[in-house]
Design a protein around this motif. Sequence first.
Motif, mmCIF file in Angstrom:
data_model
loop_
_atom_site.group_PDB
_atom_site.id
_atom_site.type_symbol
_atom_site.label_atom_id
_atom_site.label_comp_id
_atom_site.label_asym_id
_atom_site.label_seq_id
_atom_site.Cartn_x
_atom_site.Cartn_y
_atom_site.Cartn_z
ATOM 1 N N GLN A 1 9.432 -6.432 -23.270
ATOM 2 C CA GLN A 1 10.458 -7.137 -22.822
ATOM 3 C C GLN A 1 10.956 -7.798 -24.097
ATOM 4 N N VAL A 2 12.319 -7.678 -24.535
ATOM 5 C CA VAL A 2 12.727 -8.289 -25.641
ATOM 6 C C VAL A 2 14.137 -8.944 -24.977
ATOM 7 N N GLY A 3 14.070 -10.331 -24.566
ATOM 8 C CA GLY A 3 15.270 -10.842 -24.201
ATOM 9 C C GLY A 3 15.451 -10.338 -22.902
ATOM 10 N N ASP A 4 16.602 -9.837 -22.617
ATOM 11 C CA ASP A 4 17.043 -9.317 -21.318
ATOM 12 C C ASP A 4 16.804 -8.047 -21.172
ATOM 13 N N TYR A 5 16.069 -7.032 -22.251
ATOM 14 C CA TYR A 5 16.173 -5.829 -22.517
ATOM 15 C C TYR A 5 14.455 -5.241 -22.294
ATOM 16 N N ASP A 6 14.435 -4.207 -21.798
ATOM 17 C CA ASP A 6 13.160 -3.258 -21.736
ATOM 18 C C ASP A 6 13.359 -2.269 -22.808
ATOM 19 N N LEU A 7 12.024 -2.084 -23.477
ATOM 20 C CA LEU A 7 11.989 -1.185 -24.367
ATOM 21 C C LEU A 7 10.722 -0.402 -24.044
ATOM 22 N N THR A 8 10.789 0.965 -23.784
ATOM 23 C CA THR A 8 9.553 1.706 -23.660
ATOM 24 C C THR A 8 9.319 2.584 -24.973
ATOM 25 N N ILE A 9 8.034 2.517 -25.519
ATOM 26 C CA ILE A 9 7.488 3.236 -26.417
ATOM 27 C C ILE A 9 6.197 3.695 -26.048
ATOM 28 N N ASP A 10 5.950 4.961 -26.500
ATOM 29 C CA ASP A 10 4.905 5.794 -26.162
ATOM 30 C C ASP A 10 4.191 6.221 -27.623
ATOM 31 N N ALA A 11 3.137 5.940 -27.586
ATOM 32 C CA ALA A 11 2.431 6.318 -28.926
ATOM 33 C C ALA A 11 2.163 7.755 -29.193
ATOM 34 N N THR A 12 2.392 8.667 -27.844
ATOM 35 C CA THR A 12 2.255 10.011 -27.892
ATOM 36 C C THR A 12 3.681 10.582 -28.175
ATOM 37 N N GLY A 13 4.755 9.756 -27.908
ATOM 38 C CA GLY A 13 6.180 10.108 -27.864
ATOM 39 C C GLY A 13 6.493 10.889 -26.615
ATOM 40 N N GLU A 14 5.793 10.884 -25.624
ATOM 41 C CA GLU A 14 6.036 11.548 -24.490
ATOM 42 C C GLU A 14 6.977 10.729 -23.547
ATOM 43 N N GLY A 15 6.505 9.442 -23.442
ATOM 44 C CA GLY A 15 7.368 8.744 -22.446
ATOM 45 C C GLY A 15 8.494 7.721 -22.813
ATOM 46 N N GLY A 16 8.786 8.019 -24.415
ATOM 47 C CA GLY A 16 9.546 7.169 -25.091
ATOM 48 C C GLY A 16 9.236 7.381 -26.571
ATOM 49 N N PRO A 17 10.158 6.872 -27.468
ATOM 50 C CA PRO A 17 9.861 7.122 -28.775
ATOM 51 C C PRO A 17 8.541 6.624 -29.269
ATOM 52 N N ASP A 18 8.031 7.062 -30.394
ATOM 53 C CA ASP A 18 6.627 6.542 -30.959
ATOM 54 C C ASP A 18 7.002 5.303 -31.702
ATOM 55 N N PRO A 19 6.216 4.386 -31.727
ATOM 56 C CA PRO A 19 6.153 3.153 -32.600
ATOM 57 C C PRO A 19 6.803 3.298 -34.185
ATOM 58 N N ASN A 20 6.430 4.414 -34.801
ATOM 59 C CA ASN A 20 6.893 4.461 -36.184
ATOM 60 C C ASN A 20 8.421 4.758 -36.087
ATOM 61 N N SER A 21 8.714 5.769 -35.255
ATOM 62 C CA SER A 21 10.075 6.160 -35.237
ATOM 63 C C SER A 21 11.072 4.792 -34.618
ATOM 64 N N VAL A 22 10.189 4.080 -33.763
ATOM 65 C CA VAL A 22 11.156 2.845 -33.374
ATOM 66 C C VAL A 22 11.207 1.967 -34.650
ATOM 67 N N LEU A 23 10.468 1.940 -35.368
ATOM 68 C CA LEU A 23 10.575 1.099 -36.694
ATOM 69 C C LEU A 23 11.452 1.426 -37.569
ATOM 70 N N VAL A 24 11.511 2.846 -37.707
ATOM 71 C CA VAL A 24 12.460 3.468 -38.599
ATOM 72 C C VAL A 24 13.968 3.283 -38.169
ATOM 73 N N ALA A 25 14.017 3.362 -36.857
ATOM 74 C CA ALA A 25 15.323 3.248 -36.199
ATOM 75 C C ALA A 25 15.896 1.708 -36.230
ATOM 76 N N ASP A 26 14.819 0.862 -36.049
ATOM 77 C CA ASP A 26 15.250 -0.746 -36.257
ATOM 78 C C ASP A 26 15.426 -1.184 -37.612
ATOM 79 N N TYR A 27 14.991 -0.616 -38.728
ATOM 80 C CA TYR A 27 15.143 -0.485 -39.905
ATOM 81 C C TYR A 27 16.489 -0.385 -40.096
ATOM 82 N N ALA A 28 16.943 0.944 -39.690
ATOM 83 C CA ALA A 28 18.241 1.424 -39.992
ATOM 84 C C ALA A 28 19.338 0.678 -39.382
#
Length: 132
Positions: free
Chosen positions: A19-46
Amino acid sequence: MTDIETSTVSEEGYESTSQVGDYDLTIDATGEGGPDPNSVLVADYASCYLPAFRVGAQKEGHDDLGRVQIDAEAELDGDDDLTAISFDVYVEADVDDDTLSDVVARGEDICHVHSAVREGLEADITAHGDAF
């Protein structure tokens, strides 16, 4: 006083919802139920660098870049730890290479994630058992 607060929950497995403010962000370490944490970090950086790049361009006298796109790539080691991140930044406006170089440097100075992604920045972690 904290400046940012989030809450991350995992009921089971490796999928979590933050839960980030009013937003929900689903992250899945396996990449099956959502992006994996490393991908989220790279996208966040960009996502942080792109507006910083625009501000850097404004400081160099380029107020209208048009469309800007960042294609990001990252490399992982055998333990799936990030070892390298690279951005290819595509700008619609006709901007010369010297100016683009200056804008890139200004963007790095402005981008908060660029400042945070460094050795030594780690979470101070305290775990609490029998919490629920």
